[in-house]
Design a protein around this motif. Structure first.
Motif, PDB file in Angstrom:
ATOM      1  N   ASP A 246      14.539 -53.245 -11.091  1.00  0.00           N
ATOM      2  CA  ASP A 246      15.601 -53.075 -12.082  1.00  0.00           C
ATOM      3  C   ASP A 246      15.022 -52.626 -13.418  1.00  0.00           C
ATOM      4  O   ASP A 246      15.568 -51.737 -14.074  1.00  0.00           O
ATOM      5  N   THR A 247      13.918 -53.242 -13.829  1.00  0.00           N
ATOM      6  CA  THR A 247      13.269 -52.870 -15.092  1.00  0.00           C
ATOM      7  C   THR A 247      12.784 -51.434 -15.027  1.00  0.00           C
ATOM      8  O   THR A 247      12.982 -50.661 -15.973  1.00  0.00           O
ATOM      9  N   ALA A 248      12.158 -51.065 -13.924  1.00  0.00           N
ATOM     10  CA  ALA A 248      11.660 -49.697 -13.775  1.00  0.00           C
ATOM     11  C   ALA A 248      12.816 -48.698 -13.818  1.00  0.00           C
ATOM     12  O   ALA A 248      12.710 -47.645 -14.452  1.00  0.00           O
ATOM     13  N   GLY A 249      13.916 -49.028 -13.181  1.00  0.00           N
ATOM     14  CA  GLY A 249      15.083 -48.146 -13.200  1.00  0.00           C
ATOM     15  C   GLY A 249      15.628 -47.965 -14.605  1.00  0.00           C
ATOM     16  O   GLY A 249      15.969 -46.853 -15.017  1.00  0.00           O
ATOM     17  N   THR A 250      15.702 -49.047 -15.352  1.00  0.00           N
ATOM     18  CA  THR A 250      16.160 -48.972 -16.748  1.00  0.00           C
ATOM     19  C   THR A 250      15.178 -48.167 -17.584  1.00  0.00           C
ATOM     20  O   THR A 250      15.584 -47.345 -18.417  1.00  0.00           O
ATOM     21  N   ALA A 251      13.887 -48.380 -17.369  1.00  0.00           N
ATOM     22  CA  ALA A 251      12.859 -47.647 -18.117  1.00  0.00           C
ATOM     23  C   ALA A 251      12.972 -46.149 -17.854  1.00  0.00           C
ATOM     24  O   ALA A 251      12.914 -45.341 -18.787  1.00  0.00           O
ATOM     25  N   VAL A 252      13.148 -45.765 -16.605  1.00  0.00           N
ATOM     26  CA  VAL A 252      13.288 -44.346 -16.258  1.00  0.00           C
ATOM     27  C   VAL A 252      14.539 -43.763 -16.921  1.00  0.00           C
ATOM     28  O   VAL A 252      14.508 -42.657 -17.464  1.00  0.00           O
TER      29      VAL A 252
ATOM     30  N   ALA B  90       2.560 -33.782 -19.736  1.00  0.00           N
ATOM     31  CA  ALA B  90       2.577 -35.099 -19.094  1.00  0.00           C
ATOM     32  C   ALA B  90       2.782 -36.124 -20.198  1.00  0.00           C
ATOM     33  O   ALA B  90       2.164 -36.031 -21.263  1.00  0.00           O
ATOM     34  N   ASP B  91       3.687 -37.049 -19.978  1.00  0.00           N
ATOM     35  CA  ASP B  91       3.973 -38.117 -20.934  1.00  0.00           C
ATOM     36  C   ASP B  91       3.812 -39.459 -20.247  1.00  0.00           C
ATOM     37  O   ASP B  91       4.152 -39.607 -19.065  1.00  0.00           O
ATOM     38  N   PHE B  92       3.333 -40.419 -21.016  1.00  0.00           N
ATOM     39  CA  PHE B  92       3.189 -41.787 -20.531  1.00  0.00           C
ATOM     40  C   PHE B  92       3.876 -42.704 -21.534  1.00  0.00           C
ATOM     41  O   PHE B  92       3.525 -42.700 -22.717  1.00  0.00           O
ATOM     42  N   PHE B  93       4.856 -43.431 -21.074  1.00  0.00           N
ATOM     43  CA  PHE B  93       5.631 -44.338 -21.914  1.00  0.00           C
ATOM     44  C   PHE B  93       5.351 -45.774 -21.513  1.00  0.00           C
ATOM     45  O   PHE B  93       5.244 -46.068 -20.318  1.00  0.00           O
ATOM     46  N   GLU B  94       5.269 -46.677 -22.498  1.00  0.00           N
ATOM     47  CA  GLU B  94       5.233 -48.113 -22.257  1.00  0.00           C
ATOM     48  C   GLU B  94       6.364 -48.724 -23.063  1.00  0.00           C
ATOM     49  O   GLU B  94       6.479 -48.469 -24.262  1.00  0.00           O
ATOM     50  N   LEU B  95       7.193 -49.525 -22.405  1.00  0.00           N
ATOM     51  CA  LEU B  95       8.319 -50.158 -23.064  1.00  0.00           C
ATOM     52  C   LEU B  95       8.006 -51.616 -23.337  1.00  0.00           C
ATOM     53  O   LEU B  95       7.276 -52.260 -22.562  1.00  0.00           O
ATOM     54  N   ASP B  96       8.564 -52.138 -24.424  1.00  0.00           N
ATOM     55  CA  ASP B  96       8.363 -53.547 -24.751  1.00  0.00           C
ATOM     56  C   ASP B  96       9.377 -54.406 -23.985  1.00  0.00           C
ATOM     57  O   ASP B  96      10.156 -53.890 -23.162  1.00  0.00           O
ATOM     58  N   ALA B  97       9.378 -55.701 -24.250  1.00  0.00           N
ATOM     59  CA  ALA B  97      10.263 -56.631 -23.545  1.00  0.00           C
ATOM     60  C   ALA B  97      11.740 -56.323 -23.806  1.00  0.00           C
ATOM     61  O   ALA B  97      12.602 -56.618 -22.974  1.00  0.00           O
ATOM     62  N   ALA B  98      12.048 -55.695 -24.948  1.00  0.00           N
ATOM     63  CA  ALA B  98      13.421 -55.309 -25.272  1.00  0.00           C
ATOM     64  C   ALA B  98      13.761 -53.937 -24.689  1.00  0.00           C
ATOM     65  O   ALA B  98      14.836 -53.399 -24.949  1.00  0.00           O
TER      66      ALA B  98
ATOM     67  N   ARG C 289      12.377 -51.017 -25.358  1.00  0.00           N
ATOM     68  CA  ARG C 289      12.248 -49.923 -26.322  1.00  0.00           C
ATOM     69  C   ARG C 289      10.834 -49.383 -26.194  1.00  0.00           C
ATOM     70  O   ARG C 289       9.913 -50.104 -25.829  1.00  0.00           O
ATOM     71  N   PHE C 290      10.635 -48.116 -26.516  1.00  0.00           N
ATOM     72  CA  PHE C 290       9.315 -47.513 -26.375  1.00  0.00           C
ATOM     73  C   PHE C 290       8.346 -48.136 -27.371  1.00  0.00           C
ATOM     74  O   PHE C 290       8.529 -48.040 -28.576  1.00  0.00           O
ATOM     75  N   ALA C 291       7.310 -48.764 -26.853  1.00  0.00           N
ATOM     76  CA  ALA C 291       6.264 -49.349 -27.684  1.00  0.00           C
ATOM     77  C   ALA C 291       5.110 -48.356 -27.860  1.00  0.00           C
ATOM     78  O   ALA C 291       4.411 -48.392 -28.861  1.00  0.00           O
ATOM     79  N   ARG C 292       4.939 -47.481 -26.862  1.00  0.00           N
ATOM     80  CA  ARG C 292       3.850 -46.510 -26.914  1.00  0.00           C
ATOM     81  C   ARG C 292       4.248 -45.283 -26.106  1.00  0.00           C
ATOM     82  O   ARG C 292       4.896 -45.394 -25.070  1.00  0.00           O
ATOM     83  N   ARG C 293       3.821 -44.147 -26.619  1.00  0.00           N
ATOM     84  CA  ARG C 293       4.000 -42.891 -25.892  1.00  0.00           C
ATOM     85  C   ARG C 293       2.749 -42.064 -26.115  1.00  0.00           C
ATOM     86  O   ARG C 293       2.265 -41.938 -27.240  1.00  0.00           O
ATOM     87  N   ASP C 294       2.239 -41.504 -25.046  1.00  0.00           N
ATOM     88  CA  ASP C 294       1.103 -40.593 -25.104  1.00  0.00           C
ATOM     89  C   ASP C 294       1.528 -39.293 -24.432  1.00  0.00           C
ATOM     90  O   ASP C 294       2.069 -39.310 -23.329  1.00  0.00           O
TER      91      ASP C 294
END
Length: 128
Positions: A9-15, A105-113, A115-120
Motif C-alpha cells: 500500500d505504501t509503495a502504491g501511494t509512493a508511486v 533516472a530519478d530516485f525518490f525517498e518519502l518520509d513517514a508522512a 512527502r518527498f524527503a530526498r530526490r536524486d
C-alpha cells in the motif's frame, strides 16, 4: 492487514505521488509540486549544489531551472516501500531555445508522512 500489505500500500501511494510530481512539473504547477516535498527535503541534481528545503526548491523551479517547458514520459517505475526509482525520457525546450530529448533516472525517498524527503536525478548525457 499484514506488513507485506502495508508495504505494498505504501509503495502504491509512493508511486502515485511520483507520477503526480511529473504531471505537476510538466504543467508548471510549482506550488502543487512543492507541496509534495517535505520542508527539509534535499534534491541533488548534476550541475547544481544540493537544494535543501522549500526555499531552495522554489528558487530552482521558479528561476534556476534551465527548462522552459517540456514533458516527462515515465518508462519504468520500481518501488520498495517509501523508495521509488524511475527512468524515462524528457523532451522539451530550454530557456535558451534549444530543443532537448534525453533519458533520465530519478530516485525518490518519502518520509513517514509520504512527502518527498530526498530526490536524486541523473541524466544520460555525454560528460567525459
Amino acid at each position: 492487514m499484514n506488513d507485506t500489505a502495508d508495504t505494498a500500500d505504501t509503495a502504491g501511494t509512493a508511486v502515485s505521488k511520483v507520477r503526480e510530481y511529473y504531471r505537476l512539473v510538466d504543467a508548471d504547477d510549482v506550488s502543487g509540486l512543492l507541496a509534495l516535498f517535505a520542508e527539509t527535503a534535499v534534491y541533488r541534481r548534476p550541475g547544481y549544489e544540493p537544494m535543501r528545503g522549500q526555499a531552495d526548491l522554489k528558487a530552482f523551479y521558479t528561476g534556476e531551472r534551465v527548462i522552459a517547458e517540456g514533458k516527462h514520459t515515465v518508462v519504468t517505475t520500481v518501488a520498495d516501500g517509501r523508495r521509488v526509482a524511475v527512468n524515462g525520457v524528457f523532451e522539451g525546450v530550454l530557456k535558451d531555445g534549444r530543443e532537448v530529448s534525453l533519458e533520465f533516472a530519478d530516485f525518490f525517498e518519502l518520509d513517514a508522512a509520504l512527502r518527498f524527503a530526498r530526490r536524486d536525478t541523473f541524466f544520460f548525457a555525454p560528460m567525459v
